[in-house]
Design a protein around this motif. Structure first.
Motif, short mmCIF file in Angstrom:
data_model
loop_
_atom_site.label_atom_id
_atom_site.label_comp_id
_atom_site.label_asym_id
_atom_site.label_seq_id
_atom_site.Cartn_x
_atom_site.Cartn_y
_atom_site.Cartn_z
N HIS A 230 5.08 14.14 -8.63
CA HIS A 230 6.37 13.83 -9.25
C HIS A 230 7.46 14.79 -8.76
N SER A 231 7.12 16.05 -8.62
CA SER A 231 8.12 17.03 -8.19
C SER A 231 8.58 16.78 -6.76
N VAL A 235 5.79 8.48 -6.84
CA VAL A 235 5.56 7.66 -8.04
C VAL A 235 4.06 7.54 -8.25
N THR A 236 3.62 7.65 -9.50
CA THR A 236 2.20 7.49 -9.82
C THR A 236 2.02 6.26 -10.71
N ALA A 280 1.34 9.48 -15.99
CA ALA A 280 1.71 8.62 -14.86
C ALA A 280 3.12 8.06 -15.02
N THR A 281 3.75 7.76 -13.92
CA THR A 281 5.09 7.16 -13.93
C THR A 281 5.06 5.77 -14.54
N ALA A 282 4.03 5.00 -14.21
CA ALA A 282 3.92 3.62 -14.70
C ALA A 282 2.46 3.29 -14.96
N ARG A 283 2.24 2.24 -15.78
CA ARG A 283 0.88 1.78 -16.11
C ARG A 283 0.80 0.29 -15.85
#
Length: 324
Positions: A230-231, A235-236, A280-283
């Protein structure tokens, strides 16, 4: 005095036997350095059957002609090849081609009793040969995983993808995921709290993809990995049961085409840890319109194929660059 090709290869691998610790002896290094015969080669191959042995030797074993060819094609350091005497005398077309390729690369091909190979392949029919192959640098100490992230999420590649598997214990599942990831243009695989990506079964089920796809173990915590991604602007995306339907996620272009992405996959039994999903950024989740009392989930290999295809990196459109 100049070393012959086998001596030169074994000079590379022998130091990996010298400081093995835990009360293990370095007799194997002496055997390899002094004799280079069938017995010492088979002993070295046997050492790679365990995680402890692979780490102490810095080597893995490749079973059959296909894995030997994939290792050679990927530029891996193939130390030597043990082949059944009957196969060497009357090889199949595939075995003959693999042996010729190994010899052309300066790799020693050592004839052993047919029973020695049979005892080690458990009835599998991939060719009567076993190769001792050097593992990638940093595969187990965390530096290899960091190199994968730096390559994918840094400035090297736009829209690159990495697969992270958490608590996937079956090496067959890991190999299947690796094969899919390589086919879809992902530039690396990182294993966290699970099986060794260099496990012999993982290598076999990947059909040798793990010799060309950079793969490594993350030695730290998974949250620290996600924080690093993220840094760096990556994107995860976590695969979980309560995630957004995958089709809708893709339809609304929630993941920018050129964004570097890390896809997170968990085990069949337990999935990802809750803290991993939260970070996480999204699921995302796979819709299953045919789900029933008897079919309520997908295998991790099948789920990975669906998700990795849907989230495939932009680099699928261009040649995938390789890590050194």
């Amino acid at each position: 005095m100049a070393l012959n090709p086998l001596e030169a290869q074994l000079a590379w691998v022998a130091p990996r036997f010298e400081d093995v610790g835990d009360g293990m002896t370095s007799d194997l290094a002496v055997l390899l350095a002094a004799k280079h015969d069938a017995t010492s080669l088979l002993s070295a191959i046997d050492r790679t059957a365990t995680s402890r042995g692979r780490r102490s030797t810095g080597a893995v074993s490749a079973e059959g002609w296909r894995l030997l060819e994939r290792a050679l094609d990927a530029g891996r350091d193939v130390v030597a090849v043990a082949i059944g005497a009957s196969a060497l005398a009357a090889p199949s077309r595939d075995e003959a081609r693999a042996v010729a390729s190994a010899r052309a690369a300066g790799v020693a091909v050592v004839a052993v009793h047919d029973g020695e190979i049979a005892a080690r392949v458990g009835g599998r029919n991939f060719g009567a040969m076993l190769a001792l192959v050097g593992a990638s640098a940093g595969v187990w100490d965390g530096s290899g995983a960091q190199a994968i992230l730096d390559h994918a999420v840094g400035n090297d590649v736009i829209g690159a993808g990495v697969v992270v598997v958490e608590r996937v214990l079956d090496p067959g599942n890991l190999g299947t995921i690796a094969r899919t990831a390589a086919a879809l243009g992902y530039c690396g695989l990182i294993a966290v709290d699970g099986t060794d990506p260099m496990h012999p079964k993982a290598l076999r089920t990947s059909m040798g993809a793990l010799f060309s796809l950079p793969a490594a173990v993350w030695s730290g915590s998974l949250p620290s990995l996600l924080e690093a991604v993220h840094s760096a602007g990556g994107v995860t995306v976590a695969a979980c049961l309560d995630g957004e339907p995958l089709a809708g996620f893709c339809a609304r272009a929630a993941l920018p085409v050129h964004a570097s992405r890390v896809v997170l996959l968990g085990s069949e039994a337990h999935g990802l840890r809750e803290e991993t999903v939260r970070a996480a950024t999204a699921r995302v989740a796979i819709e299953m319109p045919g789900a029933s009392a008897t079919v309520d989930s997908l295998s991790v290999g099948a789920a990975a194929a669906v998700i990795l295809w849907a989230l495939r990196p932009a680099t699928l459109l261009a040649p995938r660059s390789r890590l050194p």
